[in-house]
Design an enzyme around this catalytic site. Structure first.
Site, mmCIF file in Angstrom:
data_model
loop_
_atom_site.group_PDB
_atom_site.id
_atom_site.type_symbol
_atom_site.label_atom_id
_atom_site.label_comp_id
_atom_site.label_asym_id
_atom_site.label_seq_id
_atom_site.Cartn_x
_atom_site.Cartn_y
_atom_site.Cartn_z
ATOM 1 N N SER A 719 43.464 36.593 42.091
ATOM 2 C CA SER A 719 44.212 37.091 40.932
ATOM 3 C C SER A 719 44.908 38.425 41.168
ATOM 4 O O SER A 719 45.630 38.899 40.302
ATOM 5 C CB SER A 719 43.295 37.180 39.717
ATOM 6 O OG SER A 719 42.370 38.207 39.918
ATOM 7 N N LYS A 762 39.455 40.440 31.136
ATOM 8 C CA LYS A 762 40.453 41.315 31.752
ATOM 9 C C LYS A 762 41.264 42.049 30.684
ATOM 10 O O LYS A 762 41.526 43.254 30.799
ATOM 11 C CB LYS A 762 41.385 40.495 32.645
ATOM 12 C CG LYS A 762 40.705 39.983 33.907
ATOM 13 C CD LYS A 762 41.628 39.081 34.676
ATOM 14 C CE LYS A 762 41.006 38.646 35.993
ATOM 15 N NZ LYS A 762 41.830 37.675 36.703
#
Ligand code: ADP
Length: 828
Positions: A719, A762
């Site tokens: 990511s 996140k």
């Protein structure tokens, strides 16, 4: 000392009648003397006598009734019961006592006048005639314990010698069964060798635990019978001592509600136990086993009281937020109510530490009215931890499941299997496999712990598991579980949790009341943002605890000083000075200027107080400072402890086109870095990216170093792809990345942005860090629905499907030639 045949006692002996204890030849006894006759004997014979002979007395045990007046001459145990008055000569003929040497006389007047005598038995004697009774009895006696007498009269000397030898061997055998490393046992063993054989019976009788009655029998019995008698006494003693317990245990086994199979095993074991000498190590093992079997809740259970409405209220009362989790738990409970069995997947709560996983487990037990037991699996790498050790091992134990059942005492508790993701694996077998058996509804009705070795029905136990990440849960185990993600909390949720649950709990724990301490919401926010960095609320709880401790000291000090003058009475000047600094608020804890004053209640915890108690803030928002030069971008990472923001730094230098990566990276991360560079090199012209010498070949004479700071945490996962591209684009273009942008997304070689996991964590991390714009892959748009509205409102989301869009959103004024920003000010 007890060699009877070597001692010559006088033919006339004063008689001491003892209440307690039986003196045997060769042993020493302390006896208390307080009856008039005995007192007389001590005074006029022992204390006045000058020769050794005068210290020899005849000790006659009184067994008739220890509470009766000892002045009456008693009968010996095998004679008729005691009669008051004098002793007839015919009775006296049957009397046997022990001649003794008075070794010590101690007198005392408290609580009443008495003497304590220390006497050592010499040999037996028989009373022939009572010569006088007053002031103390004196009798003509005949010394016994002369072997030759008996050998002449009864058996041959040889036979008696043989018997003594046998006795000696038997005694040695018995003593050697004991633990020879115990000094007392070793001494006894030496004693057996050193003593004359004929003295052994008496001495052993005085050492082993025997009743007075038994000792009396030994005093009166003839030598040959005496020798035969003692081994039986020893055996009897050993057996009797434990016999009662074993009988009790057997009774308990028979009355317990254990399964038929278990009962059969237990009865077999108890039969063995009865035959086993107590000194065998296996004896204790078997006993422990049987005791555990009796204790286990074979058939004992609590009654479920499940009412979904009450359960909902309880869950809501105990926990703020976590709606998804609560909803799923209620569904689970509702199904249980309708269909009365537990078959179905095991619930597994997955999320960072301190988000209330254990606490929800506890609430479930509470709503069901069941016992709760937590089994910590972190670091367990031996399957016998779950399934127990076989009983052949020394120190073998049952596993944690059976132990837990013993602890809770019912067979239908809620077991919280904590940290299933931290199960280890070792040579001692795979604990996950053992756990599978425990959790499988098809198998767990007959779970066999190695220690028990019989099946125990676990089907009524409600198992709940917790984990920080599913990545390390063994796949077979994962297959049995239904995963419920418990994400971290937003700042607002944390504030609510703190004020609704944590602060009241801490106040109670510290004996404080809301009238004594006031923690405003801004302070809580300060603690959350500047003193903690976590997804859950555990550190927050600890910090609140620290504040309460500090306030408790203040309050206690204040109570102490209550007698001192009140604030109102203090001089004007002082009062004013204080209020200038404190801005006319109630007193803060930082206000230590005048310790003589009791603090004004409630004590307000403001930022100054926070600094006093917790020290300077640990985390400052450093984001903008770090983005002050090209070559830095903020990425979003997911860790088992929650989401994190992650700075990616890049620098270039003269070199040969090498890429250096630092910051504990996994393979996937390294691949992302290579992908990013390749994509940038192939698009260098389009974006006007050049190396230091102005060439579009970015690696020409250039080395690149990429660093992922923050620590010892291993970072892996795809990511960070978009962040690396952005960081390098900034480096080669010399432009600054916007300081309030964070991003996440996987990249492909062709510049597409692929979806990634952990979006909610996140986003929460970015929100915590005060960032405003978040770039996420287009295909992750659906994940935004899970994010609380207030968080979404604070943030701008950019959905990117290709790297052009990412770069456009990351730099002020866009990056590409043809900007195409798809900015969404959360309409979700
Ligand atoms: P975990 O098992 O997830 O590591 P715990 O259940 O031990 O976390 O929670 C830590 C503390 O935080 C507990 O005191 C718990 O009561 C409290 N807590 C966590 N989440 C909440 C919540 N949503 N509402 C109220 N208290 C909470």
């Amino acid at each position: 000392m007890a060699a009877g045949s070597a001692i010559q006692i006088p033919s006339r002996l004063p008689l001491l009648l003892t209440h307690e204890g039986v003196l045997l030849p060769g042993s020493t006894m302390r006896t208390s003397v307080d009856s008039p006759r005995n007192m007389q004997l001590v005074r006029s014979r022992l204390l006045k006598g000058t020769s050794l002979k005068s210290t020899i007395i005849g000790v006659i045990p009184n067994t008739s009734d220890p509470t009766s007046d000892c002045d009456d001459l008693p009968s010996l145990h095998r004679c008729r019961p005691a009669r008051s008055g004098s002793l007839a000569a015919s009775d006296a003929a049957a009397w046997i006592g022990t001649a003794a040497l008075a070794v010590q006389v101690v007198g005392s007047n408290w609580p009443k006048p008495h003497y304590t005598l220390l006497v050592t038995g010499l040999c037996r004697f028989q009373i022939l005639q009572l010569l006088k009774e007053k002031p103390y009895p004196v009798a003509e006696v005949e010394q016994l314990d002369r072997l030759e007498q008996f050998t002449n009269q009864h058996k041959s000397e040889e036979e008696l010698g043989e018997l003594s030898e046998q006795f000696y061997k038997y005694a040695v055998q018995l003593v050697e069964m004991l633990d020879m490393s115990v000094p007392a046992v070793a001494k006894l063993r030496r004693l057996l060798d050193n003593l004359p054989r004929e003295a052994l019976p008496d001495i052993l009788t005085s050492i082993i635990r025997t009743s007075n009655q038994e000792k009396l029998q030994i005093v009166a019995i003839r030598p040959n019978r005496r020798i035969n008698h003692i081994p039986t006494t020893i055996e009897d003693e050993e057996e009797e001592e434990d016999h009662d317990d074993v009988v009790m245990l057997e009774k308990k086994i028979r009355t317990s509600s254990m399964s038929e199979q278990a009962l059969k095993v237990c009865l077999k074991e108890i039969k063995r136990l009865k035959k086993m000498p107590q000194s065998m190590p296996e004896y204790a093992l078997t006993r422990n086993y049987l005791e555990l079997m009796v204790e286990l809740p074979w058939n004992k259970s609590t009654k479920d009281r499940l009412e979904i409405r009450a359960a909902r209220i309880l869950l809501d009362n105990d926990h703020y937020a976590m709606e998804k989790l609560k909803k799923r738990v209620l569904e689970y409970l509702a199904v249980r109510q309708l269909k009365n069995n537990l078959k179905g997947p095991i619930l597994c709560f997955v999320g960072p530490p301190g988000v209330g996983k254990t606490s929800v487990g506890r609430s479930i037990a509470k709503t069901l009215g069941r016992e709760f037991h937590r089994i910590a699996l972190g670091g367990v790498c031996d399957q016998s931890d779950i399934r127990g050790h076989r009983r052949t091992y020394v120190g073998s134990m049952p596993g944690r499941i059976i132990n837990g059942l013993k602890t809770v005492g019912v067979n239908n508790p809620v077991f919280l299997l904590d940290e299933v993701d931290k199960l280890g694996k070792s040579l001692q077998g795979d604990p996950a496999a053992a756990l599978l058996e425990v959790l499988d509804p098809e198998q767990n009705h007959s779970f066999t712990d190695h220690y028990l070795n019989v099946a125990f029905d676990l089907s009524q136990v409600l198992f709940i598991a917790t984990a920080n990440t599913i990545a390390t849960i063994p796949p077979a185990l994962l297959d049995r579980m239904e995963i419920i993600q418990v994400p971290g909390y937003t700042q607002e949720e944390k504030i609510e949790i703190a004020h609704r649950h944590l602060i009241p709990k801490q106040l109670e724990q510290h004996g404080l009341t809301p009238q004594q301490i006031q923690i405003p919401q801004v302070t809580t926010l300060d603690i959350i943002t500047r003193y903690t960095r976590e997804a859950g609320v555990r550190s927050l709880d600890r910090k609140l605890g620290a504040i309460c401790r500090a306030v408790a000291v203040k309050v206690a000090e204040g109570q102490h000083k209550e007698t001192k003058p009140d604030r109102a009475e203090v001089g004007e000047g002082e009062d004013c000075k204080e209020h200038v600094t404190e801005d006319a608020k109630p007193e803060s804890i930082s206000d230590t200027a005048d310790l003589a004053l009791p603090p004004e209640m409630p004590i307000l915890i403001d930022f100054h107080a926070l600094k006093d108690i917790l020290g300077p803030p640990m985390y400052e928002t450093e984001v903008s400072q770090r983005l002050s030069q090209p070559g830095v971008a903020i990425g979003l990472a997911w860790t088992p402890l929650g989401g994190e923001i992650m700075f990616v730094e890049a620098s270039r230098m003269d070199g040969e086109g090498q890429l250096t990566l630092t910051g504990q990276l996994g393979d996937v991360m390294k691949e992302s870095a290579h992908l990013a560079i390749s994509w940038l090199r192939s698009n260098a012209k389009r974006y006007q990216l050049t190396n230091a010498s102005g060439s579009f070949d970015l690696l020409d004479n250039t080395d690149i170093h990429l660093h992922f700071p923050a620590g010892a945490v291993t970072k892996d996962g795809p990511s960070a792809g978009v962040t690396i591209v952005t960081c390098l684009a900034s480096l080669f273009s010399g432009r600054l990345v916007c300081s309030d942008v964070a991003m996440t997304g996987e990249i492909t070689l062709r510049g597409l942005v692929l979806p990634v996991g952990g979006i909610k964590d996140k986003v929460l991390a970015a929100h915590r860090a005060g960032l405003k714009r978040i770039i996420i892959p287009q295909r992750n748009e659906k994940d935004l629905e899970e994010i609380a509205v207030n968080v979404r409102q604070d943030l701008t989301f950019v959905m990117a499907s290709c790297l052009d869009e990412v770069l456009n959103a990351a730099f002020d004024g866009g990056f590409a030639v043809k900007p195409r920003v798809e900015s969404l000010n959360s309409k979700l």
